[in-house]
Design a protein around this motif. Structure first.
Motif, PDB file in Angstrom:
ATOM      1  N   ASP A 187       0.804  -1.224   0.000  1.00 48.59           N
ATOM      2  CA  ASP A 187       0.000   0.000   0.000  1.00 48.59           C
ATOM      3  C   ASP A 187       0.838   1.275   0.000  1.00 48.59           C
ATOM      4  O   ASP A 187       0.317   2.384   0.102  1.00 48.59           O
ATOM      5  CB  ASP A 187      -0.961   0.003   1.190  1.00 48.59           C
ATOM      6  N   GLY A 188       2.171   1.129  -0.094  1.00 49.67           N
ATOM      7  CA  GLY A 188       3.049   2.290  -0.124  1.00 49.67           C
ATOM      8  C   GLY A 188       3.588   2.688   1.235  1.00 49.67           C
ATOM      9  O   GLY A 188       4.460   3.552   1.324  1.00 49.67           O
ATOM     10  N   SER A 189       3.101   2.052   2.295  1.00 55.04           N
ATOM     11  CA  SER A 189       3.623   2.326   3.630  1.00 55.04           C
ATOM     12  C   SER A 189       4.790   1.393   3.924  1.00 55.04           C
ATOM     13  O   SER A 189       5.155   0.550   3.105  1.00 55.04           O
ATOM     14  CB  SER A 189       2.521   2.157   4.681  1.00 55.04           C
ATOM     15  N   TYR A 190       5.368   1.543   5.100  1.00 52.67           N
ATOM     16  CA  TYR A 190       6.509   0.729   5.515  1.00 52.67           C
ATOM     17  C   TYR A 190       6.270   0.239   6.942  1.00 52.67           C
ATOM     18  O   TYR A 190       5.496   0.835   7.694  1.00 52.67           O
ATOM     19  CB  TYR A 190       7.804   1.546   5.455  1.00 52.67           C
ATOM     20  N   THR A 207       0.219  16.322  24.112  1.00 49.37           N
ATOM     21  CA  THR A 207      -0.460  16.335  22.820  1.00 49.37           C
ATOM     22  C   THR A 207      -1.179  15.013  22.602  1.00 49.37           C
ATOM     23  O   THR A 207      -0.803  13.971  23.159  1.00 49.37           O
ATOM     24  CB  THR A 207       0.540  16.558  21.673  1.00 49.37           C
ATOM     25  N   GLU A 208      -2.198  15.034  21.746  1.00 54.77           N
ATOM     26  CA  GLU A 208      -2.998  13.827  21.539  1.00 54.77           C
ATOM     27  C   GLU A 208      -2.333  12.838  20.591  1.00 54.77           C
ATOM     28  O   GLU A 208      -2.704  11.673  20.540  1.00 54.77           O
ATOM     29  CB  GLU A 208      -4.383  14.206  21.018  1.00 54.77           C
ATOM     30  N   ASN A 209      -1.342  13.283  19.838  1.00 56.50           N
ATOM     31  CA  ASN A 209      -0.603  12.389  18.956  1.00 56.50           C
ATOM     32  C   ASN A 209       0.841  12.860  18.913  1.00 56.50           C
ATOM     33  O   ASN A 209       1.141  14.030  19.183  1.00 56.50           O
ATOM     34  CB  ASN A 209      -1.192  12.384  17.549  1.00 56.50           C
ATOM     35  N   ILE A 210       1.755  11.952  18.623  1.00 50.46           N
ATOM     36  CA  ILE A 210       3.177  12.269  18.515  1.00 50.46           C
ATOM     37  C   ILE A 210       3.672  11.737  17.176  1.00 50.46           C
ATOM     38  O   ILE A 210       3.452  10.559  16.851  1.00 50.46           O
ATOM     39  CB  ILE A 210       3.985  11.649  19.667  1.00 50.46           C
ATOM     40  N   ILE A 211       4.335  12.606  16.422  1.00 48.44           N
ATOM     41  CA  ILE A 211       4.820  12.252  15.093  1.00 48.44           C
ATOM     42  C   ILE A 211       6.336  12.074  15.163  1.00 48.44           C
ATOM     43  O   ILE A 211       7.069  13.033  15.382  1.00 48.44           O
ATOM     44  CB  ILE A 211       4.452  13.336  14.064  1.00 48.44           C
ATOM     45  N   HIS A 212       6.782  10.847  14.977  1.00 44.01           N
ATOM     46  CA  HIS A 212       8.203  10.534  15.048  1.00 44.01           C
ATOM     47  C   HIS A 212       8.813  10.557  13.652  1.00 44.01           C
ATOM     48  O   HIS A 212       8.268   9.942  12.717  1.00 44.01           O
ATOM     49  CB  HIS A 212       8.417   9.135  15.647  1.00 44.01           C
ATOM     50  N   LEU A 213       9.925  11.237  13.494  1.00 46.45           N
ATOM     51  CA  LEU A 213      10.725  11.128  12.275  1.00 46.45           C
ATOM     52  C   LEU A 213      11.870  10.173  12.581  1.00 46.45           C
ATOM     53  O   LEU A 213      12.713  10.457  13.434  1.00 46.45           O
ATOM     54  CB  LEU A 213      11.250  12.493  11.843  1.00 46.45           C
ATOM     55  N   LEU A 232       8.190   8.865   8.517  1.00 46.21           N
ATOM     56  CA  LEU A 232       7.255   9.494   9.449  1.00 46.21           C
ATOM     57  C   LEU A 232       6.435   8.388  10.096  1.00 46.21           C
ATOM     58  O   LEU A 232       5.725   7.641   9.406  1.00 46.21           O
ATOM     59  CB  LEU A 232       6.367  10.477   8.688  1.00 46.21           C
ATOM     60  N   VAL A 233       6.536   8.278  11.411  1.00 49.16           N
ATOM     61  CA  VAL A 233       5.860   7.198  12.140  1.00 49.16           C
ATOM     62  C   VAL A 233       5.001   7.831  13.241  1.00 49.16           C
ATOM     63  O   VAL A 233       5.526   8.329  14.241  1.00 49.16           O
ATOM     64  CB  VAL A 233       6.882   6.228  12.770  1.00 49.16           C
ATOM     65  N   PRO A 234       3.664   7.845  13.095  1.00 53.42           N
ATOM     66  CA  PRO A 234       2.816   8.452  14.120  1.00 53.42           C
ATOM     67  C   PRO A 234       2.563   7.500  15.295  1.00 53.42           C
ATOM     68  O   PRO A 234       2.555   6.283  15.130  1.00 53.42           O
ATOM     69  CB  PRO A 234       1.516   8.735  13.377  1.00 53.42           C
ATOM     70  N   THR A 275       3.844   1.187  11.527  1.00 49.03           N
ATOM     71  CA  THR A 275       3.532   1.734  10.213  1.00 49.03           C
ATOM     72  C   THR A 275       4.166   3.106  10.046  1.00 49.03           C
ATOM     73  O   THR A 275       4.015   3.978  10.911  1.00 49.03           O
ATOM     74  CB  THR A 275       2.007   1.845  10.030  1.00 49.03           C
ATOM     75  N   GLY A 276       4.872   3.268   8.946  1.00 48.36           N
ATOM     76  CA  GLY A 276       5.533   4.536   8.680  1.00 48.36           C
ATOM     77  C   GLY A 276       5.431   4.906   7.222  1.00 48.36           C
ATOM     78  O   GLY A 276       5.039   4.086   6.373  1.00 48.36           O
ATOM     79  N   TYR A 277       5.789   6.142   6.906  1.00 52.46           N
ATOM     80  CA  TYR A 277       5.678   6.670   5.546  1.00 52.46           C
ATOM     81  C   TYR A 277       6.982   7.355   5.167  1.00 52.46           C
ATOM     82  O   TYR A 277       7.535   8.135   5.943  1.00 52.46           O
ATOM     83  CB  TYR A 277       4.501   7.653   5.466  1.00 52.46           C
ATOM     84  N   LEU A 278       7.457   7.047   3.968  1.00 49.46           N
ATOM     85  CA  LEU A 278       8.739   7.583   3.516  1.00 49.46           C
ATOM     86  C   LEU A 278       8.664   9.099   3.365  1.00 49.46           C
ATOM     87  O   LEU A 278       7.728   9.644   2.781  1.00 49.46           O
ATOM     88  CB  LEU A 278       9.115   6.944   2.182  1.00 49.46           C
ATOM     89  N   VAL A 279       9.673   9.784   3.897  1.00 50.60           N
ATOM     90  CA  VAL A 279       9.814  11.225   3.737  1.00 50.60           C
ATOM     91  C   VAL A 279      11.000  11.473   2.802  1.00 50.60           C
ATOM     92  O   VAL A 279      12.127  11.089   3.109  1.00 50.60           O
ATOM     93  CB  VAL A 279      10.054  11.929   5.091  1.00 50.60           C
ATOM     94  N   GLY A 280      10.734  12.085   1.670  1.00 48.17           N
ATOM     95  CA  GLY A 280      11.797  12.310   0.702  1.00 48.17           C
ATOM     96  C   GLY A 280      12.096  11.052  -0.100  1.00 48.17           C
ATOM     97  O   GLY A 280      11.272  10.140  -0.212  1.00 48.17           O
TER      98      GLY A 280
END
Length: 589
Positions: A187-190, A207-213, A232-234, A275-280
């Motif tokens: 699905d394009g995620s990792y 905060t209600e969510n934390i976004i990890h790079l 990017l891993v929320p 679950t994470g998403y490629l940045v760049g």
């Protein structure tokens, strides 16, 4: 109990008069309709209120209570969550953020002064905001439009927080040997797996969510740093409508127990197929992460200035009130049993050292902010390129020199108090503990020195240094105060730079042996340039506000007479070479 009052008069002096920020903003189309002198002053005034009245009162209690960890959850100290709500409602996380995604779009020249207030008031609280702002910067520069649209508005608003996850138990400076992995899915995620340590704000209740790079390697990645990608891993997955979904497989394993910044959660983070998403682009993650790292390095440098300012304010108040002995020239307060300690030469030496270094740092931070604004917004590509080269050259100086002198100033402030400086209630010992980390994280100051000398000066052939030197010479041509001293110090820096470049070709240890002293010398020369600029304005405007400008001129005189000469011993150490470092075998240590 210590208190903090933002040095607004000095901030306006540097921002408006020394570097003429409003004039710069007026000629940059992206800023012209966004900010002017009145807007900047209003922001600084409001920032002074929120830092002095909301955050500073939580500093000591936050240190004493610290963060707590139970069942995978982190709780920040009492008052932090409520303060964050007020902080985020003011839009402070997104002060310099992209307006297209909810940021305020303010110039970096202004943002650095706000950051100084934050760190002076409450280092631990400030780190949650700084990491979120840096996270936004990397996402805005490198992520897809889809990721930007989902994550940036919530990060800028402070509804969500951000982190950066680089370091692993076995891999700190040498990120090329990280073991974290990312497996691609259809699905394009990792699915990201690995353990990261020293993660600021990795888990918190603000905060209600934390976004990890997160830095990790793809299955077919090349070895070393060229094989690192950014993801990017929320903490919580985000549904298509923007609402929060199920908890991701990213969790805090433990908290570090630290010397200082105890209200900042420093976490061990475990990613177990999260679950994470490629940045760049694939395998280009280190360059993308350094967009955030360079922001954080300047920010952490400013931590040194902020702590130094808080220490100076405390020490100056104490020195005016504390009665001990009589002045060497005779009693000054005859109606009292002793004189205030501010009459004593050594106390004045300490206070003036703190003041000269802190005000010099404030000017230099604003100057670097000016270069960042020019590099980002100038229409002329040559002007943008020149500014970007100066940013690259000066960022390691700012991070390391601000924090080295910040610790020096905090220790001096503690010393002014004598025995009371060692006692918790006065706040000076906390500042010493809090500022100490700034020399270590976001790239140790030794690494900054290697980057400056090895990459930004020697490998560059001195071209960026020539650009900086040309600007200094151009200013000195107008014959400002201390021009001769500035030019002489600059000549020493240039001579040493050339000498080291030649030595490096025959001595592999030359750069490593000289780099720390070289960065220090560079910092003192840069501050001399700053102090000459400030003295020129103070001299020209003296009649408008004699008390303020005379104090500025007096501090400038102290800098040139008592602090700039430190470069003489630094030069001697550098020219001694590397041989004495290697006369002992490893077993003899």
């Amino acid at each position: 109990m210590p208190e903090f009052n933002a040095p607004l008069r000095d901030m306006r002096f540097v921002l408006h008069q020394v570097f003429q920020g409003p004039a710069l903003w007026a000629r940059l189309p992206a800023l012209a309709g966004t900010v002017d002198a009145d807007t900047a002053d209003a922001i600084l005034e409001e920032a002074a209120k929120i830092t002095g009245q909301l955050l500073a009162p939580l500093n000591r209690s936050g240190d004493e209570q610290g963060v707590t960890f139970a069942a995978g959850e982190v709780r920040t100290p009492d008052g932090f969550k409520q303060a964050w709500q007020t902080f985020r409602e003011g839009g402070w996380v997104g002060l310099a953020g992209n307006p297209e995604h909810g940021g305020m779009g303010m110039p970096k020249m202004l943002a650095v002064q706000f950051e100084e207030m934050l760190y002076a008031a409450n280092c631990s609280f400030s780190l949650y905001s700084a990491l979120s702002a840096g996270c936004c910067l990397a996402i805005d520069a490198h992520a897809s439009e889809a990721l930007k649209a989902i994550y940036l508005p919530q990060l800028y608003s402070g509804q969500w927080g951000g982190t950066m996850c680089l370091t692993e138990p076995h891999a700190g400076t040498d990120l090329g040997i990280i073991r974290s992995k990312a497996e691609p899915y259809a699905d394009g995620s990792y699915r990201v797996s690995g353990t990261k340590i020293f993660i600021t704000g990795g888990e918190q209740d603000l905060t209600e969510n934390i976004i990890h790079l997160v830095l990790a390697k793809l299955p077919d990645a090349p070895a070393g740093p060229k094989g690192i990608s950014l993801f990017l891993v929320p903490k919580y997955l985000v549904n298509a409508d923007g609402s929060l979904g199920e908890r991701n497989a990213a969790s805090c394993g433990s908290l570090e127990h630290k010397m200082g910044i105890k209200a900042s959660a420093t976490c061990v983070m475990n990613f177990d197929g999260a679950t994470g998403y490629l940045v760049g682009e694939p395998n280009k993650g280190l360059a993308a992460m350094f967009t955030m790292m360079n922001y954080e390095r300047l920010s952490i440098g400013i931590q040194g200035i902020g702590c130094a300012e808080a220490s100076y304010q405390n020490a100056a108040r104490y020195a005016r009130d504390r009665l001990q002995s009589r002045a060497p020239t005779g009693a000054q307060a005859r109606e009292k049993p002793a004189d205030p300690i501010i009459v004593h030469p050594d106390v004045r030496r300490m206070l003036l050292t703190m003041r000269a270094l802190t005000e010099g740092g404030r000017a230099f931070a604003t100057y670097v902010g000016l270069q960042l604004d020019t590099a980002k917004y100038a229409e002329d590509p040559d002007e943008r390129d020149a500014a970007q080269r100066l940013v690259a050259l000066l960022t390691p100086v700012a991070k390391a020199f601000f924090t080295d002198t910040g610790l020096e100033s905090c220790v001096l402030g503690q010393q002014v108090f004598g025995g009371h400086g060692y006692i918790r209630e006065w706040g000076q010992e906390q500042l010493v503990r809090d500022v100490r980390i700034a020399q270590i994280y976001e790239g140790t100051n030794g690494i900054q020195a290697l980057d400056l000398l090895g990459r930004k000066v020697v490998a560059d052939g001195g071209q960026s240094l020539k650009l900086f030197a040309a600007q200094i010479r151009s200013f000195c041509a107008s014959e400002p105060p201390y021009a001769d001293a500035v030019l002489h110090a600059l000549g020493q820096l240039e001579s040493l730079s050339q000498w080291l470049g030649e030595r490096a070709s025959s001595d592999a240890n030359a750069i490593g042996a000289a780099s720390v002293e070289y960065l220090q010398l560079f910092g003192y020369v840069a501050y001399a340039y700053m102090w000459s600029r400030m003295a020129a304005v103070a001299k020209a405007q003296r009649k408008q506000e004699p008390d303020f400008h005379d104090a500025k001129l007096g501090t400038a005189a102290f800098y040139f007479e008592r602090l700039l000469p430190r470069i003489l011993s630094l030069e001697a150490s550098i020219r001694a070479g590397s041989s004495s470092l290697f006369q002992l075998s490893a077993e003899q240590f």
